[in-house]
Write a protein that holds these residues in place. Structure first.
Motif, PDB file in Angstrom:
ATOM      1  N   ASP A 162       0.882  -1.161   0.000  1.00 24.00           N
ATOM      2  CA  ASP A 162       0.000   0.000   0.000  1.00 24.00           C
ATOM      3  C   ASP A 162       0.928   1.221   0.000  1.00 24.00           C
ATOM      4  OD1 ASP A 162      -1.432   2.220   0.810  1.00 24.00           O
ATOM      5  OD2 ASP A 162      -2.539   1.164   2.398  1.00 24.00           O
ATOM      6  N   TRP A 163       1.187   1.728  -1.194  1.00 23.62           N
ATOM      7  CA  TRP A 163       2.195   2.772  -1.356  1.00 23.62           C
ATOM      8  C   TRP A 163       1.839   4.046  -0.607  1.00 23.62           C
ATOM      9  CZ3 TRP A 163       7.058   2.804  -3.473  1.00 23.62           C
ATOM     10  CH2 TRP A 163       7.456   1.615  -4.093  1.00 23.62           C
ATOM     11  N   LYS A 164       0.561   4.348  -0.576  1.00 27.90           N
ATOM     12  CA  LYS A 164       0.156   5.610   0.029  1.00 27.90           C
ATOM     13  C   LYS A 164       0.469   5.625   1.523  1.00 27.90           C
ATOM     14  CE  LYS A 164      -3.684   8.682  -0.350  1.00 27.90           C
ATOM     15  NZ  LYS A 164      -5.105   8.533  -0.032  1.00 27.90           N
ATOM     16  N   THR A 165      -0.011   4.584   2.209  1.00 25.96           N
ATOM     17  CA  THR A 165       0.220   4.520   3.652  1.00 25.96           C
ATOM     18  C   THR A 165       1.704   4.348   3.956  1.00 25.96           C
ATOM     19  OG1 THR A 165      -1.890   3.357   3.703  1.00 25.96           O
ATOM     20  CG2 THR A 165      -0.649   3.407   5.745  1.00 25.96           C
ATOM     21  N   THR A 166       2.353   3.479   3.189  1.00 21.79           N
ATOM     22  CA  THR A 166       3.775   3.235   3.419  1.00 21.79           C
ATOM     23  C   THR A 166       4.562   4.535   3.284  1.00 21.79           C
ATOM     24  OG1 THR A 166       3.531   0.986   2.586  1.00 21.79           O
ATOM     25  CG2 THR A 166       5.761   1.868   2.615  1.00 21.79           C
ATOM     26  N   SER A 167       4.246   5.256   2.229  1.00 22.86           N
ATOM     27  CA  SER A 167       4.916   6.511   1.962  1.00 22.86           C
ATOM     28  C   SER A 167       4.772   7.498   3.122  1.00 22.86           C
ATOM     29  CB  SER A 167       4.230   7.094   0.731  1.00 22.86           C
ATOM     30  OG  SER A 167       5.105   7.716  -0.059  1.00 22.86           O
ATOM     31  N   LEU A 168       3.550   7.573   3.593  1.00 22.77           N
ATOM     32  CA  LEU A 168       3.253   8.480   4.698  1.00 22.77           C
ATOM     33  C   LEU A 168       4.081   8.144   5.931  1.00 22.77           C
ATOM     34  CD1 LEU A 168       0.641  10.294   4.038  1.00 22.77           C
ATOM     35  CD2 LEU A 168      -0.283   9.197   6.094  1.00 22.77           C
ATOM     36  N   LEU A 169       4.093   6.850   6.259  1.00 24.49           N
ATOM     37  CA  LEU A 169       4.796   6.408   7.463  1.00 24.49           C
ATOM     38  C   LEU A 169       6.306   6.583   7.323  1.00 24.49           C
ATOM     39  CD1 LEU A 169       2.696   3.195   8.132  1.00 24.49           C
ATOM     40  CD2 LEU A 169       2.779   5.237   9.575  1.00 24.49           C
ATOM     41  N   VAL A 170       6.816   6.240   6.166  1.00 28.54           N
ATOM     42  CA  VAL A 170       8.264   6.347   5.954  1.00 28.54           C
ATOM     43  C   VAL A 170       8.683   7.808   6.035  1.00 28.54           C
ATOM     44  CG1 VAL A 170      10.109   6.078   4.235  1.00 28.54           C
ATOM     45  CG2 VAL A 170       8.481   4.211   4.616  1.00 28.54           C
ATOM     46  N   LYS A 171       7.954   8.662   5.340  1.00 26.08           N
ATOM     47  CA  LYS A 171       8.343  10.074   5.300  1.00 26.08           C
ATOM     48  C   LYS A 171       8.206  10.744   6.660  1.00 26.08           C
ATOM     49  CE  LYS A 171       7.660  11.192   0.469  1.00 26.08           C
ATOM     50  NZ  LYS A 171       6.585  11.326  -0.514  1.00 26.08           N
ATOM     51  N   PHE A 212      11.885   1.645  -0.129  1.00 26.57           N
ATOM     52  CA  PHE A 212      12.426   2.725   0.710  1.00 26.57           C
ATOM     53  C   PHE A 212      13.127   3.769  -0.161  1.00 26.57           C
ATOM     54  CE2 PHE A 212      12.139  -0.265   4.399  1.00 26.57           C
ATOM     55  CZ  PHE A 212      11.512   0.594   5.281  1.00 26.57           C
ATOM     56  N   ALA A 213      13.899   3.293  -1.134  1.00 32.09           N
ATOM     57  CA  ALA A 213      14.653   4.219  -1.984  1.00 32.09           C
ATOM     58  C   ALA A 213      13.712   5.145  -2.747  1.00 32.09           C
ATOM     59  CB  ALA A 213      15.538   3.436  -2.952  1.00 32.09           C
ATOM     60  N   ASN A 214      12.665   4.573  -3.279  1.00 33.52           N
ATOM     61  CA  ASN A 214      11.697   5.369  -4.037  1.00 33.52           C
ATOM     62  C   ASN A 214      11.087   6.451  -3.153  1.00 33.52           C
ATOM     63  OD1 ASN A 214       8.750   5.926  -4.635  1.00 33.52           O
ATOM     64  ND2 ASN A 214       9.328   5.020  -6.582  1.00 33.52           N
ATOM     65  N   ILE A 215      10.598   6.045  -1.981  1.00 33.54           N
ATOM     66  CA  ILE A 215       9.890   6.993  -1.119  1.00 33.54           C
ATOM     67  C   ILE A 215      10.837   8.071  -0.590  1.00 33.54           C
ATOM     68  CG2 ILE A 215       8.595   7.211   1.051  1.00 33.54           C
ATOM     69  CD1 ILE A 215       7.505   4.366   0.437  1.00 33.54           C
ATOM     70  N   LEU A 216      12.078   7.671  -0.324  1.00 32.86           N
ATOM     71  CA  LEU A 216      13.023   8.620   0.272  1.00 32.86           C
ATOM     72  C   LEU A 216      13.863   9.343  -0.778  1.00 32.86           C
ATOM     73  CD1 LEU A 216      14.127   6.298   3.179  1.00 32.86           C
ATOM     74  CD2 LEU A 216      12.827   8.423   3.441  1.00 32.86           C
ATOM     75  N   ASP A 217      13.552   9.130  -2.055  1.00 31.41           N
ATOM     76  CA  ASP A 217      14.332   9.741  -3.135  1.00 31.41           C
ATOM     77  C   ASP A 217      15.831   9.510  -2.940  1.00 31.41           C
ATOM     78  OD1 ASP A 217      12.411  10.979  -4.896  1.00 31.41           O
ATOM     79  OD2 ASP A 217      11.874  12.216  -3.165  1.00 31.41           O
ATOM     80  N   ALA A 218      16.187   8.274  -2.762  1.00 24.39           N
ATOM     81  CA  ALA A 218      17.601   7.931  -2.533  1.00 24.39           C
ATOM     82  C   ALA A 218      18.440   8.333  -3.736  1.00 24.39           C
ATOM     83  CB  ALA A 218      17.736   6.437  -2.284  1.00 24.39           C
ATOM     84  N   GLU A 219      19.727   8.622  -3.477  1.00 23.70           N
ATOM     85  CA  GLU A 219      20.591   8.939  -4.617  1.00 23.70           C
ATOM     86  C   GLU A 219      21.068   7.661  -5.298  1.00 23.70           C
ATOM     87  OE1 GLU A 219      24.892   9.994  -2.821  1.00 23.70           O
ATOM     88  OE2 GLU A 219      23.185  10.790  -1.690  1.00 23.70           O
ATOM     89  N   LYS A 220      20.987   6.537  -4.554  1.00 24.22           N
ATOM     90  CA  LYS A 220      21.469   5.282  -5.126  1.00 24.22           C
ATOM     91  C   LYS A 220      21.089   4.104  -4.233  1.00 24.22           C
ATOM     92  CE  LYS A 220      26.249   3.745  -5.171  1.00 24.22           C
ATOM     93  NZ  LYS A 220      27.592   4.039  -5.660  1.00 24.22           N
ATOM     94  N   VAL A 221      20.925   2.929  -4.851  1.00 23.24           N
ATOM     95  CA  VAL A 221      20.741   1.693  -4.091  1.00 23.24           C
ATOM     96  C   VAL A 221      21.909   0.768  -4.439  1.00 23.24           C
ATOM     97  CG1 VAL A 221      19.309  -0.377  -3.766  1.00 23.24           C
ATOM     98  CG2 VAL A 221      18.221   1.838  -4.127  1.00 23.24           C
ATOM     99  N   VAL A 222      22.486   0.143  -3.423  1.00 22.74           N
ATOM    100  CA  VAL A 222      23.527  -0.849  -3.690  1.00 22.74           C
ATOM    101  C   VAL A 222      23.052  -2.197  -3.163  1.00 22.74           C
ATOM    102  CG1 VAL A 222      25.939  -1.520  -3.388  1.00 22.74           C
ATOM    103  CG2 VAL A 222      25.319   0.909  -3.392  1.00 22.74           C
TER     104      VAL A 222
END
Ligand code: ASP
Ligand code: MG
Length: 423
Positions: A162-171, A212-222
């Motif tokens: 559930d991207w909406k709720t996940t996004s909210l909680l992560v942010k 997590f990377a998507n929601i947090l606008d990460a600069e990179k994932v390794v």
């Protein structure tokens, strides 16, 4: 910020965990979210325990064996007799007791539900031990429970985010917290809004990293792996496999779709959406660059070979030699959708329609029962689906001769050839 993901092989024993600590000390500075999955073959071991429980067989010894293997790792990592060693062991002991209690109290008798409640302990236990250890060696980090962030529906074992709720909680929490210390969390697991644990599908930790990377606008994932990067074939099956320095999101998606296991199929899309580069590199040779996956469409100069084993061919023929019409296809596809069957390849002729699927005896039986009234259904098991992307016609003949095995089905487009062969 960056996201690192370490899979089971990278944390399979005490030495491996020490190596991860080295990597983090060297490369893990700044804002970092670390996703870790269960240690080594823990997920398989938990699946075995559950299977035994489910079948009414003795399962307790399996729990004890798994606990011992974790305790051994703890005892290697922490000074014997130390307060910390005692505390970590107590922490983990509680989780193993919780597993035993769960089985004792289980009234649900819903396999997929129980699966997620039990299998998730693998990641919870692994990340607790590793978080303790990293703090112990001076790599300060904060352990968080991914189930407080990754919110899903109730499709146990294949939960959808559930991207909406996940996004909210992560942010709401992560950006602040990550400024203070790197965050360490579990891959693969999530929870419903009612707080029931769910899992995202086997090998799903890569996907967690990408969420997590998507929601947090990460600069990179390794993603740290036991291979040098993304290769043009599985190096265990093809010793002359070569590594790509770069490939595109699109190629990576295609490769995982056809069965390449180097990254989980769902990983790429959320990264592509935000144009976040994904680096796949070796935890055994961290100084090497590995492979960088980005939007750049570099031309692929070598064929990519992907082997999917354990395939079944289902041939659906009309009775009395009548044509396979649009109506029949509708009926067949409805059945495929209803039974949640993933089709890896399909082909039709005048009087029959063939699909290739991952072998699953129960699904084949259900499928045959559902359609058996109107169709004659045959199946072949134990086949291998070989996909070659960017194939070169000259090399293909040599490849086939080298294998010399019966080909059941063949399908060719400009870039891709697929061959269904006996094993
Ligand atoms: N531990 C889980 C599995 O083995 C998830 C993962 O490794 O990504 O499937
Ligand atoms: Mg794994």
């Amino acid at each position: 910020m960056k996201v690192f993901k370490f899979g089971g092989a990278s944390v399979q024993d005490a030495e491996a965990i020490q190596n991860v600590a080295q990597i983090l000390k060297k490369y893990g500075e700044g804002e970092l979210l670390i996703v870790i999955s269960a240690m080594g073959k823990t997920t398989n071991a938990l699946e075995n325990i559950l299977e035994k429980y489910w079948n009414g067989e003795e399962y307790i010894s399996g729990i004890h064996a798994l606990k011992n293997s974790h305790t051994n790792i703890i005892n290697h990592l922490f000074d014997s007799g130390s307060k910390e060693q005692f505390e970590v062991n107590a922490d983990i002991e509680n989780d193993f007791i919780a597993i035993e209690h769960y089985f004792e109290k289980d009234l649900e008798r819903n396999y997929n539900y129980i699966y997620d409640q039990i299998i998730s302990f693998g990641e919870l236990i692994a990340t607790k031990i590793i978080s303790w250890y990293l703090n112990h060696v001076g790599y300060r980090n904060k352990w968080v429970d991914a189930r407080n962030f990754i919110i899903t529906d109730q499709r146990y074992r294949e939960a959808r985010v559930d991207w909406k709720t996940t996004s909210l909680l992560v942010k709401r929490q992560i950006p602040e917290s990550i400024k203070i210390a790197p965050i360490l969390t579990q891959g693969f697991i999530g929870a419903t809004t009612e707080n029931h644990t769910t899992t995202l599908g086997r090998e799903g930790s890569d996907y967690t990293a990408s969420i997590f990377a998507n929601i947090l606008d990460a600069e990179k994932v390794v993603i740290w792996k036991d291979v040098p990067g993304v290769m043009n074939a599985d190096p265990k099956k093809f010793p002359d496999a070569i590594k790509f320095n770069t490939i595109s999101y699109r190629e990576a998606i295609e490769m995982t779709y056809y069965g390449a296991t180097v990254i989980h199929p769902k990983t790429i899309q959320p990264l592509q959406q935000k144009n976040i580069p994904l680096q796949v590199k070796s935890f055994l040779a961290p100084e090497l660059e590995g492979t960088i996956i980005t939007a750049d469409d570099t031309k692929i100069e070598v064929p990519i070979t992907i082997v999917k084993s354990n395939q079944s061919l289902l041939s659906i023929a009309s009775k009395e030699l009548s044509f396979i019409t649009e109506k029949s296809l509708e009926e067949i596809f409805k059945c495929i959708a209803d039974l949640n069957i993933k089709v890896n390849l399909m082909q039709n002729s005048a009087i029959s329609f063939s699909i290739v699927i991952d072998s699953d005896a129960d699904k084949i039986t259900d499928f045959s029962n559902a359609l058996g009234g109107n169709y004659k259904i045959r199946h072949n098991n134990d086949l291998e689906l070989i996909t070659i992307r960017h194939y070169q016609t000259e090399k293909l003949d040599a490849f086939l001769q080298g294998r010399n095995r019966h080909v059941f089905l063949e399908q060719k487009s400009r870039t891709t050839i697929q061959l269904l062969m006996e094993r």
